[in-house]
Design an enzyme around this catalytic site. Structure first.
Site, PDB file in Angstrom:
ATOM      1  N   THR A 174      29.367  43.162  27.121  1.00 27.90           N
ATOM      2  CA  THR A 174      30.284  42.189  27.687  1.00 27.90           C
ATOM      3  C   THR A 174      29.576  40.854  27.829  1.00 27.90           C
ATOM      4  O   THR A 174      28.412  40.807  28.253  1.00 27.90           O
ATOM      5  CB  THR A 174      30.804  42.641  29.075  1.00 27.90           C
ATOM      6  OG1 THR A 174      31.596  43.821  28.908  1.00 27.90           O
ATOM      7  CG2 THR A 174      31.667  41.563  29.727  1.00 27.90           C
ATOM      8  N   PHE A 176      29.469  37.308  29.691  1.00 30.24           N
ATOM      9  CA  PHE A 176      29.875  36.657  30.924  1.00 30.24           C
ATOM     10  C   PHE A 176      29.568  35.167  30.837  1.00 30.24           C
ATOM     11  O   PHE A 176      28.529  34.776  30.297  1.00 30.24           O
ATOM     12  CB  PHE A 176      29.116  37.240  32.130  1.00 30.24           C
ATOM     13  CG  PHE A 176      29.379  38.690  32.390  1.00 30.24           C
ATOM     14  CD1 PHE A 176      30.309  39.081  33.344  1.00 30.24           C
ATOM     15  CD2 PHE A 176      28.695  39.682  31.694  1.00 30.24           C
ATOM     16  CE1 PHE A 176      30.556  40.421  33.600  1.00 30.24           C
ATOM     17  CE2 PHE A 176      28.940  41.025  31.936  1.00 30.24           C
ATOM     18  CZ  PHE A 176      29.870  41.401  32.891  1.00 30.24           C
TER      19      PHE A 176
END
Length: 278
Positions: A174, A176
């Protein structure tokens, strides 16, 4: 003390990302139930920074967060990429023979679909947050329940890890974004060190309008790393384009921005920052 707003509770992946990115600093977490709450906390205190998930290699982009970022007026000052590993955990006295349902965020459940298929007796139940599911089980002494979350969350809430790394795809990351209010951003960033930028713009509804922009970026050796389109509400078949670019020459990057500006509408630089090398 740096105050960081995240979505989720302590032990969630936003928590892990925040501590990894700000590892050289003492931080205080502001745990928010939703991303809307996260940006609201930044509006209330201009010194608060935010860590916001923007895309996952399996689940794709978090589209609502693009809109929140654009409307918030905050500035992207950095990025962090986190390897997502899921575990299944339960109360210390429970085991495989006693658990009958597993709770987690729907994306986490989706990312562990093959694992869950191998355990058909476990009922999958959606929760608002991975770490929040672990916290609920621990605080309410939920016998027979398991959570899918990070092993860090399991440790934080005193749960037993039955199996780690249960995600279907081990290349699960992921990205960010680290965001700050504009005044705060000007204090902590240096444009001279930036090699990546996030932009948003719309285009006239004309043939070849997007290809012209991309051609100019290529001419100035600006590398397009991400493009995401979102419909403009109330303007049929018109879109906002969210674009990430990297560059090695700041002068040529700035020339590229000035060259595409007349071809776009509402061009906005969401942030210029150092690309994550992980």
């Amino acid at each position: 003390m740096t105050r960081i707003a995240i979505q989720g509770v302590e032990g969630c992946f936003h928590d892990i990302a925040a501590h990894e990115y700000f590892k050289a600093q003492d931080i205080e977490l502001i745990c928010c139930a939703t991303f809307d709450d996260l940006f609201a906390s930044m509006r209330q205190d201009s010194n608060v920074m935010g860590v916001v998930a923007i895309e996952n290699t399996i689940a794709g982009s978090l589209l609502h967060n693009y809109d929140l970022l654009r409307c918030s007026g905050t500035v992207v000052v950095g990025e962090h990429k986190l390897h997502i590993r899921h575990c299944i955990c339960c109360l210390p006295e429970d085991d495989w023979q006693t658990i009958h349902e597993v709770h987690s965020h729907p994306v986490a459940l989706m990312q562990c679909r093959n694992f869950l298929a191998q355990h058909p007796t476990l009922k999958a139940v959606e929760a608002e947050d991975t770490a929040g599911a672990a916290a609920h089980i621990a605080s309410n002494n939920c016998h027979g329940w398991a959570a899918i979350c990070s092993s860090a969350a399991a440790r934080r809430y005193g749960l037993k890890v039955l199996e780690d790394s249960i995600e279907d795809n081990k290349h699960n990351y992921t990205r960010f974004l680290i965001v700050a209010n504009r005044q705060k951003a000007e204090q902590i960033t240096s444009r001279q060190k930036a090699d990546k930028a996030s932009l948003v713009f719309s285009l006239p509804h004309e043939e070849g309008s997007l290809s012209k922009v991309l051609t100019i970026l290529s001419f100035y050796h600006v590398n397009l790393t991400k493009i995401q389109s979102l419909p403009i509400i109330g303007r049929e078949w018109e879109y906002l384009f969210y674009v990430d670019v990297t560059y090695s020459n700041t002068t040529r990057y700035r020339q590229a921005i000035e060259a595409i500006r007349p071809l776009t509408r509402e061009l906005k630089i969401l942030g210029e920052y150092s690309a994550c090398q992980a």
